[in-house]
Design an enzyme around this catalytic site. Structure first.
Site, mmCIF file in Angstrom:
data_model
loop_
_atom_site.group_PDB
_atom_site.id
_atom_site.type_symbol
_atom_site.label_atom_id
_atom_site.label_comp_id
_atom_site.label_asym_id
_atom_site.label_seq_id
_atom_site.Cartn_x
_atom_site.Cartn_y
_atom_site.Cartn_z
ATOM 1 N N CYS A 133 0.944 -1.305 0.165
ATOM 2 C CA CYS A 133 -0.320 0.177 0.006
ATOM 3 C C CYS A 133 0.972 1.008 0.251
ATOM 4 O O CYS A 133 1.888 1.720 0.958
ATOM 5 C CB CYS A 133 -0.932 -0.270 1.202
ATOM 6 S SG CYS A 133 -1.858 1.690 1.089
ATOM 7 N N CYS A 136 -0.349 3.949 2.262
ATOM 8 C CA CYS A 136 -0.523 4.021 3.803
ATOM 9 C C CYS A 136 1.319 4.054 4.597
ATOM 10 O O CYS A 136 1.031 4.458 5.670
ATOM 11 C CB CYS A 136 -0.131 2.406 4.240
ATOM 12 S SG CYS A 136 -1.834 2.105 3.329
ATOM 13 N N ASP A 137 2.184 2.906 3.237
ATOM 14 C CA ASP A 137 3.065 3.114 3.743
ATOM 15 C C ASP A 137 4.474 3.869 3.105
ATOM 16 O O ASP A 137 6.127 4.169 3.647
ATOM 17 C CB ASP A 137 3.865 1.140 3.239
ATOM 18 C CG ASP A 137 3.285 0.841 5.065
ATOM 19 O OD1 ASP A 137 2.996 1.366 5.410
ATOM 20 O OD2 ASP A 137 3.001 -0.535 4.415
#
Ligand code: NAP
Length: 308
Positions: A133, A136-137
């Site tokens: 992701c 997200c990261d």
């Protein structure tokens, strides 16, 4: 025992749209979600191609609005886990982990999850440089050496996103042509993203976190190792259909449903990414949800002779 007209399994874009349309049509609607509603929405940094949304907003915000909209029309959300169902006469009897539900219809909206590469180092370094992701990261790897695997829309969209966080992004694809939409390919070609075409990942290497990735040429089998701090893997999706009978599925494991979202089992519908659809987008998932709620509503009229 909960009694309902429409039971929706899965709270992503498709499920939430079905909940809103079903409830607005005057049906009793219950939507089952394991943890939190939103589905793939939660991984979308900015939605800019949903008709009518001119200023891009986050997937989280769209999901939150869809949830409120569905609840405002009377849809109920159950935070629980689907276990199994049985059809007896015109009714489905559904077992959730903590609850039992009797319903006229089921709308299956469980979506799909990230496909893994199954190469050495992938699981070992998951969360320590390996990610599925970008939004997200990505921020953890600002200014770092980032590898992106895949040639589909997700790989290219996320590579573009990651290239805003780092000048050192490399896109690795096993073929010499991308699967992604032409407009994304153009954006990537006009960006500072480096391309490693016709290479596939063989191994992710590191110590306590990722330090490099080993690639193999799909042309001549030669190998090379590139230094890396992060490896983002976008190798497609796996439909969430393990709990369904194989007779409902197509050869790739997606639920076979027609344009009314009907499956071969009367009263059972499938929508969104888990369906055998040619295009998986928020807008198509929402559309599936609206159609399924309408079909389910018509079906309930039919089995109750409009006396409901
Ligand atoms: P996808 O279209 O299935 O692409 C997966 C990519 O991963 C392919 O390029 C595939 O290579 C590669 N791949 C698969 N297994 C691999 C392996 N073992 N090793 C190396 N590479 C591997 O998946 P997606 O990109 O997640 O897209 C899923 C759906 O969401 C699509 O319908 C897409 O249109 C939609 N989507 C749309 C947007 C948007 O509109 N902005 C954004 C994201 C997703 P091959 O090409 O060689 O098979």
């Amino acid at each position: 025992m909960i009694k309902t007209d429409i039971l929706i399994i899965g709270g992503g874009a498709a499920g939430l749209a079905a909940a809103q349309y079903g409830a607005r049509a005057g049906r009793t609607v219950h939507l089952v979600e394991k943890l939190a509603t939103g589905g793939q929405f939660m991984y979308i940094d900015k939605i800019e191609n949903y008709p009518g949304i001119v200023e891009p907003i986050s997937g989280f915000e769209v999901a939150d609005r869809m949830l409120k909209q569905a609840q405002n029309f009377g849809a109920n959300i159950i935070y629980d886990e689907f276990i199994s169902f049985e059809k007896k006469g015109e009714k489905f009897f559904v077992k959730l982990k903590n609850e039992e539900v009797e319903t006229f219809t089921i709308i299956w909206a469980t979506g799909a999850v990230h496909r893994h590469l199954d190469i050495p180092g992938e699981e070992e370094f998951s969360g320590r440089g390996v990610s599925y992701c970008g939004t997200c990261d990505g921020p953890f790897f600002r200014g770092k050496r980032i590898m992106v695997i895949g040639g589909g829309d997700t790989a290219l969209t996320d590579a573009l996103y990651l290239s805003k966080l780092s000048d050192d992004v490399t896109l690795i694809h096993r073929r010499n042509r991308f699967r992604a939409q032409a407009n994304l390919v153009d954006q990537v070609k006009n960006s500072n993203i480096k391309l490693e075409m016709e290479y596939r990942p063989l191994e992710i290497l590191g110590d306590d976190k990722v330090t490099s990735i080993k690639l193999e040429s799909t042309v001549d089998k030669s190998t090379k190792v590139l230094d890396a701090d992060a490896v983002f893997i976008f190798a497609g999706m796996l439909p969430q259909t393990d709990l369904l009978d194989k007779s409902l599925l197509d050869d790739w494991g997606y639920v076979d449903a027609n344009q009314k979202m009907e499956t071969s089992l009367k009263g059972f519908y499938a929508i969104g990414d888990v369906r055998n659809t040619p295009f998986r987008q928020v807008v198509t998932a929402a559309s599936d949800g609206a159609i399924a709620a309408h079909s389910a509503s018509e079906y309930i009229d039919e089995v109750t002779n409009n006396k409901y």
